[in-house]
Design a protein around this motif. Structure first.
Motif, PDB file in Angstrom:
ATOM      1  N   UNK A  58       0.842  -1.202   0.000  1.00  0.00           N
ATOM      2  CA  UNK A  58       0.000   0.000   0.000  1.00  0.00           C
ATOM      3  C   UNK A  58       0.879   1.253   0.000  1.00  0.00           C
ATOM      4  N   UNK A  59       1.962   1.234   0.802  1.00  0.00           N
ATOM      5  CA  UNK A  59       2.897   2.363   0.811  1.00  0.00           C
ATOM      6  C   UNK A  59       3.535   2.537  -0.561  1.00  0.00           C
ATOM      7  N   UNK A  60       3.968   1.438  -1.175  1.00  0.00           N
ATOM      8  CA  UNK A  60       4.554   1.510  -2.516  1.00  0.00           C
ATOM      9  C   UNK A  60       3.556   2.113  -3.502  1.00  0.00           C
ATOM     10  N   UNK A  61       2.290   1.716  -3.370  1.00  0.00           N
ATOM     11  CA  UNK A  61       1.281   2.222  -4.286  1.00  0.00           C
ATOM     12  C   UNK A  61       1.103   3.722  -4.188  1.00  0.00           C
ATOM     13  N   UNK A  62       1.039   4.238  -2.972  1.00  0.00           N
ATOM     14  CA  UNK A  62       0.798   5.671  -2.780  1.00  0.00           C
ATOM     15  C   UNK A  62       2.048   6.517  -3.012  1.00  0.00           C
ATOM     16  N   UNK A  63       3.232   5.946  -2.783  1.00  0.00           N
ATOM     17  CA  UNK A  63       4.474   6.703  -2.992  1.00  0.00           C
ATOM     18  C   UNK A  63       5.073   6.468  -4.378  1.00  0.00           C
ATOM     19  N   UNK A  64       4.475   5.523  -5.114  1.00  0.00           N
ATOM     20  CA  UNK A  64       4.955   5.171  -6.461  1.00  0.00           C
ATOM     21  C   UNK A  64       6.350   4.566  -6.446  1.00  0.00           C
ATOM     22  N   UNK A 104       8.815   1.419  -6.502  1.00  0.00           N
ATOM     23  CA  UNK A 104       8.821   0.046  -7.015  1.00  0.00           C
ATOM     24  C   UNK A 104       7.520  -0.280  -7.749  1.00  0.00           C
ATOM     25  N   UNK A 105       6.951   0.748  -8.377  1.00  0.00           N
ATOM     26  CA  UNK A 105       5.799   0.570  -9.263  1.00  0.00           C
ATOM     27  C   UNK A 105       6.298   0.813 -10.678  1.00  0.00           C
ATOM     28  N   UNK A 106       6.182  -0.173 -11.519  1.00  0.00           N
ATOM     29  CA  UNK A 106       6.704  -0.072 -12.882  1.00  0.00           C
ATOM     30  C   UNK A 106       5.575   0.095 -13.877  1.00  0.00           C
ATOM     31  N   UNK A 107       5.889   0.792 -14.965  1.00  0.00           N
ATOM     32  CA  UNK A 107       4.904   1.047 -16.009  1.00  0.00           C
ATOM     33  C   UNK A 107       5.395   0.461 -17.324  1.00  0.00           C
TER      34      UNK A 107
END
Length: 480
Positions: free
Chosen positions: A449-455, A457-460
């Motif tokens: 959830x932290x990764x999601x909100x802080x972007x 380790x979220x890859x596009x």
């Protein structure tokens, strides 16, 4: 829409789904926590609640019965594993395998680091074997027995066992659930594991630190005289020695070689019978019977009798009933589209990657609660959520990672899920007692959830910047 007989059927409304599933949850929790009735009865009642809803939607009873049978057939391996593990526990106690591990563990592992040692040992076993159930049924049994001998609260020990078992399982390319998740999300298995590292390793360190701190506080009053007494009792009741560990080593090696779990565990149970006859001087018929009725002994010491009188196929029968009913319940919900209705209702909520992560984890948890099986969650969650990831151009590796966190790591938290029932049958500790100590799972949920909100380790799919992840071959994914 029409069913197999050509009758018109419709999708349930959100209100209908909420009413039926709300009734199920009310019945389940009241049976477990209030009136002390078996969860099997709650699931049996819930089956007919869904059948009534299905008939209201236009399905025939035969349609719904086929859905029940289909749901059960998809999880029959879990039933066979339970049978094999029950047989293994009984014969391994009779053969001196479990008593030897307990005796050695009590002598070697200091109480203050026991919980951390449990986490590490179960993590390594699960990494090597690729199975959380196999780990719980081998190393987990031994560590819980040692913890009981040390006087450490069993819910803490079970929490450490499950944290280690799930950690290794999620990072092992041998794990069938890991392979399934990557496949359903259309992600390369190695890429999926690399993605999981960003969550699993920090979660492991957090839970390891927590178990270390608690270990020093929870073991302050360990009765070392009682520990010595337990060791002496085991040595006087069984022949204890390194040779007794051979069956355990054989089973772990075979599982690590990716041999099928059911025959491997059953073979381990057979070795336990042989060891009971050869090294414990037990009558061969009685030794064989421990695989079915479990090991029974009267030492005159209540603690020792409680520690040793376990196992057998019969000890798993209640759990088998729960899994069969739970799988049928999940099959019905999938057939009438109930979970899809719930997920569709909060699509407007998904406006950023933080909410996307929350929605994926929530979908995995709901699939465990209402599908009653981890595999239901791992199959449905990517299927339901994939369009949202594609529309937001988020790499499918994030989908597979979030699916594992919401689906696999929470499966043991649901009292009527296959994982929850298996762990309760194995360790005898109620789900709601060990749940607060599943620290690796809680840490992983918070991290995604932290990764999601802080972007972080979220890859596009169109992100080529160094450090943001490697390029995803969209074309090959679409063909997969």
């Amino acid at each position: 829409m029409a069913n197999n007989q050509g009758r018109s059927v419709r999708q349930p409304t959100l209100l209908e789904v909420i009413i039926v599933l709300g009734l199920f949850l009310a019945i389940a929790f009241s049976f477990v926590s209030v009136v002390d009735l078996p969860i099997q009865l709650a699931l049996f009642i819930a089956l007919f609640l869904i059948v009534i809803l299905g008939i209201r939607l236009g399905y025939t009873y035969n349609d719904l019965q086929e859905a029940i049978k289909s749901g059960i057939s998809n999880g029959l391996e879990a039933v066979l594993i339970l049978v094999a593990v029950g047989a293994l526990i009984g014969s391994w106690i009779a053969g001196g395998i479990v008593p030897t591990i307990i005796s050695f563990g009590l002598e070697i592992i200091h109480p203050s680091i026991f919980l951390l040692a449990t986490l590490i040992i179960c993590s390594l076993t699960s990494l090597a074997t690729g199975t959380s159930w196999g780990t719980a049924g081998t190393a987990g049994i031994a560590m819980v027995a040692i913890g009981e001998g040390l006087g450490i609260p069993l819910p803490m020990v079970v929490g450490a066992v499950m944290s280690g078992a799930y950690f290794g399982d999620k990072l092992s390319p041998l794990s069938d659930s890991t392979v399934l998740t990557a496949s359903m999300a259309k992600v390369n298995i190695i890429d999926h594991i690399k993605s999981m590292l960003y969550v699993s390793v920090p979660a492991f360190l957090i839970s390891g630190a927590a178990f270390t701190i608690v270990g020093f506080t929870a073991t302050g009053h360990v009765d070392m005289a009682g520990v010595e007494s337990t060791i002496n009792s085991l040595n006087s009741t069984f022949n204890i020695g390194w040779i007794m560990l051979i069956p355990a080593v054989v089973v772990i090696v075979l599982l690590a070689m990716r041999k099928p779990p059911v025959p491997t565990i059953a073979f381990g149970a057979l070795l336990g019978v042989v060891w009971a006859g050869l090294f414990q001087g037990m009558d061969w018929i009685a030794a064989l019977n421990t695989t079915y009725d479990g090991f029974v002994i009267e030492t005159g010491e209540a603690f020792m009798d409680e520690l040793l009188n376990q196992g057998g196929i019969t000890s798993m029968l209640g759990s088998i009933v729960v899994i069969l009913l739970g799988l049928g319940f999940g099959g019905l919900l999938n057939h009438i589209g109930a979970l899809q209705v719930i997920v569709d209702s909060f699509k407007r909520f998904i406006t950023n990657t933080g909410r996307l992560s929350i929605s994926t984890v929530a979908t995995g948890i709901m699939a465990n609660i209402f599908g009653c099986a981890m595999y239901v969650s791992l199959i449905l969650t990517p299927k339901i959520m994939e369009k949202n990831y594609d529309e937001m151009k988020v790499d499918r590796r994030v989908l597979s990672r979030n699916t594992e966190v919401g689906g696999t790591l929470t499966s043991g938290m649901v009292p009527w899920s296959d994982n929850g029932i298996f762990m309760v049958a194995l360790f005898g500790v109620p789900t709601l007692q060990y749940l607060p100590y599943m620290w690796l799972s809680f840490a992983a949920i918070i991290l995604v959830i932290i990764y999601g909100y802080t972007n972080k380790f979220i890859w596009y799919v169109d992100d080529e910047e160094e450090g943001q992840g490697h390029e995803l071959d969209i074309a090959s994914d679409q063909k997969a």
